[in-house]
Design an enzyme around this catalytic site. Sequence first.
Site, PDB file in Angstrom:
ATOM      1  CG  HIS A   1      -0.610   0.299   2.632  1.00  0.00           C
ATOM      2  ND1 HIS A   1      -0.375   1.657   2.971  1.00  0.00           N
ATOM      3  CD2 HIS A   1      -0.416  -0.646   3.575  1.00  0.00           C
ATOM      4  CE1 HIS A   1      -0.082   1.419   4.428  1.00  0.00           C
ATOM      5  NE2 HIS A   1       0.104   0.218   4.745  1.00  0.00           N
TER       6      HIS A   1
ATOM      7  CG  ASP B   1       1.846   1.549   7.864  1.00  0.00           C
ATOM      8  OD1 ASP B   1       1.470   1.077   6.855  1.00  0.00           O
ATOM      9  OD2 ASP B   1       1.123   1.726   8.719  1.00  0.00           O
TER      10      ASP B   1
ATOM     11  CD  GLU C   1      -3.274  -0.759   4.872  1.00  0.00           C
ATOM     12  OE1 GLU C   1      -3.049  -2.030   5.624  1.00  0.00           O
ATOM     13  OE2 GLU C   1      -3.139   0.010   5.360  1.00  0.00           O
ATOM     14  CD  GLU C   2      -2.691   2.630   7.220  1.00  0.00           C
ATOM     15  OE1 GLU C   2      -3.367   2.577   7.985  1.00  0.00           O
ATOM     16  OE2 GLU C   2      -1.292   2.601   7.218  1.00  0.00           O
TER      17      GLU C   2
ATOM     18  CG  ASP D   1       1.482  -2.992   5.478  1.00  0.00           C
ATOM     19  OD1 ASP D   1       2.059  -2.024   5.890  1.00  0.00           O
ATOM     20  OD2 ASP D   1       0.191  -3.091   5.662  1.00  0.00           O
TER      21      ASP D   1
ATOM     22  CG  HIS E   1      -0.977   3.978  12.313  1.00  0.00           C
ATOM     23  ND1 HIS E   1      -2.244   3.487  12.211  1.00  0.00           N
ATOM     24  CD2 HIS E   1      -0.539   3.586  10.981  1.00  0.00           C
ATOM     25  CE1 HIS E   1      -2.462   2.507  11.148  1.00  0.00           C
ATOM     26  NE2 HIS E   1      -1.581   2.553  10.328  1.00  0.00           N
TER      27      HIS E   1
HETATM   28  N1  TRP Z   1      -0.291  -1.420   7.926  1.00  0.00           N
HETATM   29  C1  TRP Z   1      -1.457  -1.806   8.323  1.00  0.00           C
HETATM   30  C2  TRP Z   1      -2.386  -1.090   9.193  1.00  0.00           C
HETATM   31  O1  TRP Z   1      -1.726   0.024   9.429  1.00  0.00           O
HETATM   32  C3  TRP Z   1      -1.398  -3.413   8.315  1.00  0.00           C
HETATM   33  C4  TRP Z   1      -0.663  -3.883   9.791  1.00  0.00           C
HETATM   34  C5  TRP Z   1      -1.204  -3.703  10.962  1.00  0.00           C
HETATM   35  C6  TRP Z   1       0.125  -4.541   9.693  1.00  0.00           C
HETATM   36  N2  TRP Z   1      -0.326  -4.511  11.715  1.00  0.00           N
HETATM   37  C7  TRP Z   1       0.695  -4.908  10.933  1.00  0.00           C
HETATM   38  C8  TRP Z   1       0.938  -5.148   8.612  1.00  0.00           C
HETATM   39  C9  TRP Z   1       1.825  -5.708  11.428  1.00  0.00           C
HETATM   40  C10 TRP Z   1       2.355  -6.050   9.028  1.00  0.00           C
HETATM   41  C11 TRP Z   1       2.555  -6.255  10.287  1.00  0.00           C
HETATM   42  O2  TRP Z   1      -3.126  -1.552   9.733  1.00  0.00           O
HETATM   43 ZN    ZN Z   2      -0.871   1.384   8.640  1.00  0.00          ZN
END
Ligand code: TRP
Ligand code: ZN
Length: 471
Positions: A123, A135, A169-170, A198, A285
């Site tokens: 993403h 991320d 994606e978020e 990711d 985040h």
């Molecule tokens: N990046 C995605 C998100 O913000 C998915 C995600 C959450 C993720 N936790 C993760 C990807 C752990 C890999 C490992 O929700």
């Molecule tokens: Zn994310």
Amino acid sequence: MNHTPRRRTAALAVASAISLLTLSSPTAGAQAPTVAAAAPDVPVANVQAHLQKLQDIATANNGNRRAGSAGYTASTSYVKSTLEAAGYTVTLQRCTTCDYPSDNVVADWPGGDASKTYMFGAHLDSVSAGPGINDNGSGSAILLENALQLAKANPTLTGHVRFAWWTDEEQGLNGSAHYVKSLTSAQRGQIKAYYNFDMVASTNGGYFINHITTAAAAPMKAYWDSLGLQPEENVEGAGRSDDYSFENYGIPTSGYAMGASARKTSAQASKWGGTAGSAYDPCYHSACDKYPSNINVTGLDRSADGLAYTIWHTAVDGGGTTPVGGPLANGGFESGATAWTGSVSRITNSTGRPAHTGSWKLWLGSHGTTTSEEVSQSFAVPADAASPTLTYWIRIDTAESGSTVYDKATVQVNGTTKHSYSNASTPKSTWSQKTIDLSAYKGTTITLRLAATEDSSLQTSFVIDDVATSF
Ligand code: TRP
Ligand code: ZN
């Protein structure tokens, strides 16, 4: 850094061995691996340059690259123009069903059998809180550089390769869900596997693989296994990234991740380093998910190289089928006999002796009768390895006493004994890690042999576990 199990020099070594065999076996040369099969070393500096670019884009656009924002649009333009300059035809697919309508970027590399399509995706959007560099600038950047490396190498393809950078994606995996839904069922059926990237450079990360025991994951795992990384299932990320959109349609998926807000366990910190009790990505985040401070360059590099290895082993002619010269596999014996030959019934999860990690190990001896057992495996030592080493753990216990040698074990490389043990070896009933320098074998395929003999009475057990290479 390149840890890709190299085939070039191994191929030459095999070819010359085969020319000797040719006297008795004129067709043996047909199986020699081709030079073209080697996956490239993906230059991590190029990946870092893409991350710098994504950081600059965020900085110039209110500090983020959220789907539908100016920072996101600038990100799609960067990916698209970089791919086009390398010869890709790039499609922008409008995601009309997204929370923030905006584009997926989809790029096919021409060639290969479309009925065997392998997709690789990441993403491209961030959350609004920050620039989204781990991320998911990290996955986006290793994907982009791999697309460029594929174009540069231009190998003969068996499968077809498609790359995708997802939007929104978020907000709930929306861009990828829109894409998969937009395909016909025939088009979906052509996708043999989807690989997701990711958060592949978490500063306190671990080495996680989605659906780690599946066939789709095999090349991803083989590569990280070859580095001795002992990858684990991506439990934290399950169902939380774009692979889930494909999984929902029954398409096999895998992926790499180094982790988000979950905390590293002490067992994980022991094997991977980093800080136990802290998040894999403390900037998850957040505004501090920035370049360069929130990028683990070593993890980024290992992910980029494993992605290349996987492209080559799924879609490149000769890239995944060479009979010799792959990495050491199943060094922890957790997959049972896989990759080992010989007395493989001695690979066991019996509780009669502990494993070093997991539950499976190689348990030689223990009979108290005259026996001779051995297992072996061949694997490649990369030509450009800086300091190639092999490590393993051994635990010996015995019913013998005194210093007279009755029962013996050896660890051999190409028939040369590197380490010898016996009923008289110390320490007893505890694990020790041993190291073998493999510098003399760079650029060749070697055979590791683990063997033991016992005499007619009083058992000795030689338990070996967690055989690993590092280059
Ligand atoms: N990046 C995605 C998100 O913000 C998915 C995600 C959450 C993720 N936790 C993760 C990807 C752990 C890999 C490992 O929700
Ligand atoms: Zn994310």
